[in-house]
Design a protein around this motif. Sequence first.
Motif, PDB file in Angstrom:
ATOM      1  N   THR A   7       0.842  -1.197   0.000  1.00 26.15           N
ATOM      2  CA  THR A   7       0.000   0.000   0.000  1.00 26.15           C
ATOM      3  C   THR A   7       0.879   1.248   0.000  1.00 26.15           C
ATOM      4  O   THR A   7       2.063   1.197   0.356  1.00 26.15           O
ATOM      5  CB  THR A   7      -0.901   0.032   1.248  1.00 26.15           C
ATOM      6  OG1 THR A   7      -0.065   0.122   2.408  1.00 26.15           O
ATOM      7  CG2 THR A   7      -1.809  -1.196   1.327  1.00 26.15           C
ATOM      8  N   ARG A   8       0.295   2.370  -0.362  1.00 30.78           N
ATOM      9  CA  ARG A   8       1.031   3.644  -0.323  1.00 30.78           C
ATOM     10  C   ARG A   8       1.552   3.929   1.088  1.00 30.78           C
ATOM     11  O   ARG A   8       2.666   4.417   1.253  1.00 30.78           O
ATOM     12  CB  ARG A   8       0.130   4.783  -0.793  1.00 30.78           C
ATOM     13  CG  ARG A   8      -0.095   4.812  -2.264  1.00 30.78           C
ATOM     14  CD  ARG A   8      -0.957   6.012  -2.689  1.00 30.78           C
ATOM     15  NE  ARG A   8      -1.231   5.961  -4.101  1.00 30.78           N
ATOM     16  CZ  ARG A   8      -2.273   5.347  -4.633  1.00 30.78           C
ATOM     17  NH1 ARG A   8      -3.163   4.759  -3.873  1.00 30.78           N
ATOM     18  NH2 ARG A   8      -2.434   5.324  -5.934  1.00 30.78           N
ATOM     19  N   THR A   9       0.723   3.635   2.078  1.00 28.60           N
ATOM     20  CA  THR A   9       1.140   3.873   3.474  1.00 28.60           C
ATOM     21  C   THR A   9       2.340   3.014   3.825  1.00 28.60           C
ATOM     22  O   THR A   9       3.303   3.508   4.429  1.00 28.60           O
ATOM     23  CB  THR A   9      -0.032   3.590   4.433  1.00 28.60           C
ATOM     24  OG1 THR A   9      -1.119   4.447   4.085  1.00 28.60           O
ATOM     25  CG2 THR A   9       0.361   3.812   5.875  1.00 28.60           C
ATOM     26  N   ALA A  10       2.305   1.740   3.469  1.00 32.32           N
ATOM     27  CA  ALA A  10       3.426   0.846   3.765  1.00 32.32           C
ATOM     28  C   ALA A  10       4.699   1.322   3.074  1.00 32.32           C
ATOM     29  O   ALA A  10       5.784   1.313   3.664  1.00 32.32           O
ATOM     30  CB  ALA A  10       3.089  -0.583   3.343  1.00 32.32           C
ATOM     31  N   ILE A  11       4.570   1.770   1.819  1.00 29.17           N
ATOM     32  CA  ILE A  11       5.724   2.256   1.066  1.00 29.17           C
ATOM     33  C   ILE A  11       6.278   3.529   1.707  1.00 29.17           C
ATOM     34  O   ILE A  11       7.498   3.673   1.883  1.00 29.17           O
ATOM     35  CB  ILE A  11       5.364   2.474  -0.412  1.00 29.17           C
ATOM     36  CG1 ILE A  11       5.090   1.120  -1.082  1.00 29.17           C
ATOM     37  CG2 ILE A  11       6.458   3.241  -1.152  1.00 29.17           C
ATOM     38  CD1 ILE A  11       4.510   1.210  -2.483  1.00 29.17           C
ATOM     39  N   VAL A 170      10.103  -8.475  -7.214  1.00 30.32           N
ATOM     40  CA  VAL A 170      10.023  -8.330  -5.753  1.00 30.32           C
ATOM     41  C   VAL A 170      10.352  -6.893  -5.332  1.00 30.32           C
ATOM     42  O   VAL A 170       9.643  -6.313  -4.510  1.00 30.32           O
ATOM     43  CB  VAL A 170      10.934  -9.364  -5.044  1.00 30.32           C
ATOM     44  CG1 VAL A 170      11.083  -9.041  -3.566  1.00 30.32           C
ATOM     45  CG2 VAL A 170      10.362 -10.759  -5.226  1.00 30.32           C
ATOM     46  N   LEU A 171      11.391  -6.318  -5.880  1.00 32.82           N
ATOM     47  CA  LEU A 171      11.748  -4.936  -5.520  1.00 32.82           C
ATOM     48  C   LEU A 171      10.657  -3.955  -5.950  1.00 32.82           C
ATOM     49  O   LEU A 171      10.336  -3.013  -5.220  1.00 32.82           O
ATOM     50  CB  LEU A 171      13.089  -4.546  -6.143  1.00 32.82           C
ATOM     51  CG  LEU A 171      13.569  -3.115  -5.855  1.00 32.82           C
ATOM     52  CD1 LEU A 171      13.734  -2.873  -4.356  1.00 32.82           C
ATOM     53  CD2 LEU A 171      14.876  -2.839  -6.579  1.00 32.82           C
ATOM     54  N   ARG A 172      10.062  -4.179  -7.075  1.00 31.41           N
ATOM     55  CA  ARG A 172       9.010  -3.285  -7.591  1.00 31.41           C
ATOM     56  C   ARG A 172       7.840  -3.173  -6.618  1.00 31.41           C
ATOM     57  O   ARG A 172       7.167  -2.145  -6.571  1.00 31.41           O
ATOM     58  CB  ARG A 172       8.534  -3.821  -8.950  1.00 31.41           C
ATOM     59  CG  ARG A 172       7.525  -2.966  -9.658  1.00 31.41           C
ATOM     60  CD  ARG A 172       7.363  -3.434 -11.096  1.00 31.41           C
ATOM     61  NE  ARG A 172       6.237  -3.021 -11.867  1.00 31.41           N
ATOM     62  CZ  ARG A 172       5.667  -1.846 -11.925  1.00 31.41           C
ATOM     63  NH1 ARG A 172       6.090  -0.876 -11.175  1.00 31.41           N
ATOM     64  NH2 ARG A 172       4.656  -1.590 -12.719  1.00 31.41           N
ATOM     65  N   ARG A 173       7.592  -4.197  -5.818  1.00 33.20           N
ATOM     66  CA  ARG A 173       6.465  -4.200  -4.874  1.00 33.20           C
ATOM     67  C   ARG A 173       6.553  -3.060  -3.860  1.00 33.20           C
ATOM     68  O   ARG A 173       5.541  -2.559  -3.405  1.00 33.20           O
ATOM     69  CB  ARG A 173       6.421  -5.527  -4.100  1.00 33.20           C
ATOM     70  CG  ARG A 173       6.247  -6.708  -4.970  1.00 33.20           C
ATOM     71  CD  ARG A 173       6.525  -8.058  -4.302  1.00 33.20           C
ATOM     72  NE  ARG A 173       7.083  -8.048  -2.993  1.00 33.20           N
ATOM     73  CZ  ARG A 173       6.612  -8.751  -1.969  1.00 33.20           C
ATOM     74  NH1 ARG A 173       5.570  -9.537  -2.100  1.00 33.20           N
ATOM     75  NH2 ARG A 173       7.198  -8.699  -0.788  1.00 33.20           N
ATOM     76  N   ILE A 174       7.795  -2.659  -3.496  1.00 38.27           N
ATOM     77  CA  ILE A 174       7.972  -1.600  -2.499  1.00 38.27           C
ATOM     78  C   ILE A 174       8.256  -0.246  -3.165  1.00 38.27           C
ATOM     79  O   ILE A 174       8.430   0.771  -2.506  1.00 38.27           O
ATOM     80  CB  ILE A 174       9.053  -1.982  -1.466  1.00 38.27           C
ATOM     81  CG1 ILE A 174       8.958  -1.166  -0.184  1.00 38.27           C
ATOM     82  CG2 ILE A 174      10.446  -1.863  -2.083  1.00 38.27           C
ATOM     83  CD1 ILE A 174       7.755  -1.475   0.668  1.00 38.27           C
TER      84      ILE A 174
END
Length: 180
Positions: A7-11, A170-174
């Motif tokens: 999510t945007r918040t997690a990022i 995997v990196l793109r997820r964050i």
Amino acid sequence: MTSTSYTRTAILLHWSIAVLILLNIAGGFLMASTPKQAPRHDAILFWHASLGSLIFLLAVVRLGWRLTHQPPPLPNSIPAWQRGAAHALHWLLYTLMLVLPFSGYLHRLAGGHEVSFFGLFNWPDIIAKDEPFRVFTHNLHEALAWTLCILIVGHIGAALKHAFIDRDGVLRRILVARAT
């Protein structure tokens, strides 16, 4: 449908805390190399403790977010042992984001010093001055900081491996938030 991104918040929490941790590691090295009698030592310590406090607070928020929001699953191509290692590494990082600043806080209190949050207020004195405990918490804080540095290198190394060798997203997820 399962999302492949955080999510945007997690990022936002991830990258904010990452930058603050890197700044605080640099500040810790600067503080360790600055004589205690030097005029700037106290200023470096002030910022180091304040940033550590902010990291702790953001880590509490981040942990709460993580416990209430399912992260995206890892790709099926990742072996089970790597999934387990990634899971363990993330929980160790969460633990260190909480325990490391708290050990610094206890160290300052055991030395008889107040701990300020950017000059806005002082954190409560929850323990009395105690020289043996000050030495213990100093050593603990340093050991935890080195452990964090090692884990960060591993975390970055794994992210780069996934980006440039495995090319599995995997990196793109964050980096790219969910559309929600």
